[in-house]
Design a protein around this motif. Structure first.
Motif, PDB file in Angstrom:
ATOM      1  N   LEU A  32       0.853  -1.193   0.000  1.00 20.68           N
ATOM      2  CA  LEU A  32       0.000   0.000   0.000  1.00 20.68           C
ATOM      3  C   LEU A  32       0.888   1.241   0.000  1.00 20.68           C
ATOM      4  O   LEU A  32       1.799   1.359   0.821  1.00 20.68           O
ATOM      5  N   SER A  33       0.599   2.140  -0.905  1.00 22.89           N
ATOM      6  CA  SER A  33       1.359   3.395  -0.960  1.00 22.89           C
ATOM      7  C   SER A  33       0.908   4.312   0.165  1.00 22.89           C
ATOM      8  O   SER A  33      -0.149   4.091   0.784  1.00 22.89           O
ATOM      9  N   ASP A  34       1.671   5.377   0.407  1.00 17.25           N
ATOM     10  CA  ASP A  34       1.276   6.376   1.403  1.00 17.25           C
ATOM     11  C   ASP A  34      -0.068   7.002   1.031  1.00 17.25           C
ATOM     12  O   ASP A  34      -0.897   7.271   1.901  1.00 17.25           O
ATOM     13  N   ALA A  35      -0.287   7.218  -0.259  1.00 15.29           N
ATOM     14  CA  ALA A  35      -1.553   7.800  -0.712  1.00 15.29           C
ATOM     15  C   ALA A  35      -2.709   6.849  -0.395  1.00 15.29           C
ATOM     16  O   ALA A  35      -3.771   7.279   0.077  1.00 15.29           O
ATOM     17  N   GLU A  36      -2.524   5.556  -0.648  1.00 20.66           N
ATOM     18  CA  GLU A  36      -3.574   4.581  -0.348  1.00 20.66           C
ATOM     19  C   GLU A  36      -3.829   4.509   1.154  1.00 20.66           C
ATOM     20  O   GLU A  36      -4.987   4.449   1.595  1.00 20.66           O
ATOM     21  N   LEU A  37      -2.752   4.511   1.933  1.00 20.53           N
ATOM     22  CA  LEU A  37      -2.915   4.498   3.392  1.00 20.53           C
ATOM     23  C   LEU A  37      -3.674   5.731   3.869  1.00 20.53           C
ATOM     24  O   LEU A  37      -4.549   5.637   4.731  1.00 20.53           O
ATOM     25  N   SER A  38      -3.374   6.882   3.290  1.00 17.63           N
ATOM     26  CA  SER A  38      -4.086   8.112   3.661  1.00 17.63           C
ATOM     27  C   SER A  38      -5.565   8.017   3.307  1.00 17.63           C
ATOM     28  O   SER A  38      -6.421   8.488   4.065  1.00 17.63           O
ATOM     29  N   GLU A  39      -5.888   7.411   2.168  1.00 18.68           N
ATOM     30  CA  GLU A  39      -7.291   7.234   1.780  1.00 18.68           C
ATOM     31  C   GLU A  39      -8.004   6.309   2.759  1.00 18.68           C
ATOM     32  O   GLU A  39      -9.155   6.563   3.146  1.00 18.68           O
ATOM     33  N   ILE A  40      -7.327   5.239   3.171  1.00 14.26           N
ATOM     34  CA  ILE A  40      -7.919   4.288   4.121  1.00 14.26           C
ATOM     35  C   ILE A  40      -8.170   4.988   5.453  1.00 14.26           C
ATOM     36  O   ILE A  40      -9.247   4.856   6.055  1.00 14.26           O
ATOM     37  N   VAL A  41      -7.182   5.748   5.916  1.00 11.02           N
ATOM     38  CA  VAL A  41      -7.328   6.481   7.179  1.00 11.02           C
ATOM     39  C   VAL A  41      -8.469   7.485   7.059  1.00 11.02           C
ATOM     40  O   VAL A  41      -9.250   7.667   7.997  1.00 11.02           O
ATOM     41  N   ARG A  42      -8.618   8.115   5.892  1.00  6.96           N
ATOM     42  CA  ARG A  42      -9.713   9.066   5.682  1.00  6.96           C
ATOM     43  C   ARG A  42     -11.071   8.371   5.851  1.00  6.96           C
ATOM     44  O   ARG A  42     -11.989   8.915   6.469  1.00  6.96           O
ATOM     45  N   VAL A  43     -11.202   7.154   5.315  1.00  5.70           N
ATOM     46  CA  VAL A  43     -12.455   6.405   5.474  1.00  5.70           C
ATOM     47  C   VAL A  43     -12.669   6.056   6.945  1.00  5.70           C
ATOM     48  O   VAL A  43     -13.784   6.200   7.474  1.00  5.70           O
ATOM     49  N   LEU A  44     -11.617   5.611   7.623  1.00  8.35           N
ATOM     50  CA  LEU A  44     -11.744   5.279   9.042  1.00  8.35           C
ATOM     51  C   LEU A  44     -12.137   6.506   9.866  1.00  8.35           C
ATOM     52  O   LEU A  44     -12.971   6.414  10.778  1.00  8.35           O
ATOM     53  N   GLU A  45     -11.578   7.651   9.551  1.00  6.22           N
ATOM     54  CA  GLU A  45     -11.941   8.882  10.250  1.00  6.22           C
ATOM     55  C   GLU A  45     -13.389   9.272   9.944  1.00  6.22           C
ATOM     56  O   GLU A  45     -14.108   9.741  10.832  1.00  6.22           O
ATOM     57  N   ALA A  46     -13.821   9.078   8.707  1.00  8.26           N
ATOM     58  CA  ALA A  46     -15.217   9.363   8.357  1.00  8.26           C
ATOM     59  C   ALA A  46     -16.154   8.439   9.136  1.00  8.26           C
ATOM     60  O   ALA A  46     -17.220   8.861   9.609  1.00  8.26           O
ATOM     61  N   MET A  47     -15.750   7.177   9.292  1.00  6.64           N
ATOM     62  CA  MET A  47     -16.559   6.241  10.079  1.00  6.64           C
ATOM     63  C   MET A  47     -16.627   6.689  11.537  1.00  6.64           C
ATOM     64  O   MET A  47     -17.684   6.612  12.164  1.00  6.64           O
ATOM     65  N   ARG A  48     -15.524   7.181  12.079  1.00 11.69           N
ATOM     66  CA  ARG A  48     -15.509   7.671  13.452  1.00 11.69           C
ATOM     67  C   ARG A  48     -16.474   8.848  13.587  1.00 11.69           C
ATOM     68  O   ARG A  48     -17.263   8.919  14.529  1.00 11.69           O
TER      69      ARG A  48
END
Length: 191
Positions: A32-48
């Motif tokens: 996973l690239s840094d960009a992909e990791l940032s997108e995943i974290v963005r989804v997790l933050e949206a879920m929070r």
């Protein structure tokens, strides 16, 4: 609470495995690239944020109706059953809530005492009773919870069929994570 009054002090990141699990003991990030990791974290933050909004809405509804969470869930179930022509019984409510029939009896006592429900003879089973939500409580629930659900419906309706399918599959997959894997039946404490 929320965006109007952000917490003071340093920002603590809650979902970024690059910071919380740098040695990849739990979250494998290979490939996973840094960009992909940032997108995943963005989804997790949206879920929070969604969980927080859901919690706040639930608490506001409970305060508005002066009821606890289980009482509100029981009322929502009984209202939905009534709308669908299903007789809400104590055993159906117990099954839906995942609690004992003795606990449901106490819950129904509270709701009846508060003027939220009526116990009526069951129309076809003389061994059971029917639970009917009062008109006043049904109107209050519609005003507090119903309007919020209508706005959520509108948000989902604005998605394309493909987007709705993706979101539904996402939530189904997410819900499945609540079940421990077959080889991990003892949970995180076993490790």
């Amino acid at each position: 609470m929320g965006a109007e009054n952000p917490p003071r002090g340093p920002r603590v990141v809650m979902h970024d495995p690059r910071l919380l699990d740098p040695d990849q003991e739990l979250v494998q990030r290979a490939g996973l690239s840094d960009a992909e990791l940032s997108e995943i974290v963005r989804v997790l933050e949206a879920m929070r944020r969604w969980r927080e909004a859901e919690r706040a809405m639930s608490e506001a509804s409970q305060r508005y109706m002066k009821l606890g969470e289980t009482d509100m869930r029981a009322l929502r179930f009984a209202i939905a059953a009534q709308r669908q022509g299903v007789v809400a019984t104590p055993s159906l409510i117990a099954q839906y809530l995942g609690i004992s029939t003795a606990s449901v009896t106490k819950l129904l006592d509270r709701l009846a005492e508060g003027g939220h429900i009526r116990r009526l003879p069951h129309p076809t089973d003389r061994r059971s009773i029917a639970i009917e939500v009062t008109d006043e409580t049904r109107r209050a629930a519609r005003a507090s919870v119903g309007r919020t659900h209508a706005r959520r419906f509108d948000v989902i309706a604005a998605l394309s069929p493909e987007q709705r399918d993706t979101v539904a599959r996402f939530f189904d997959s997410l819900a499945a994570t609540a079940d421990p894997p077959a080889d991990d039946a003892h949970g995180p404490a076993a490790h």
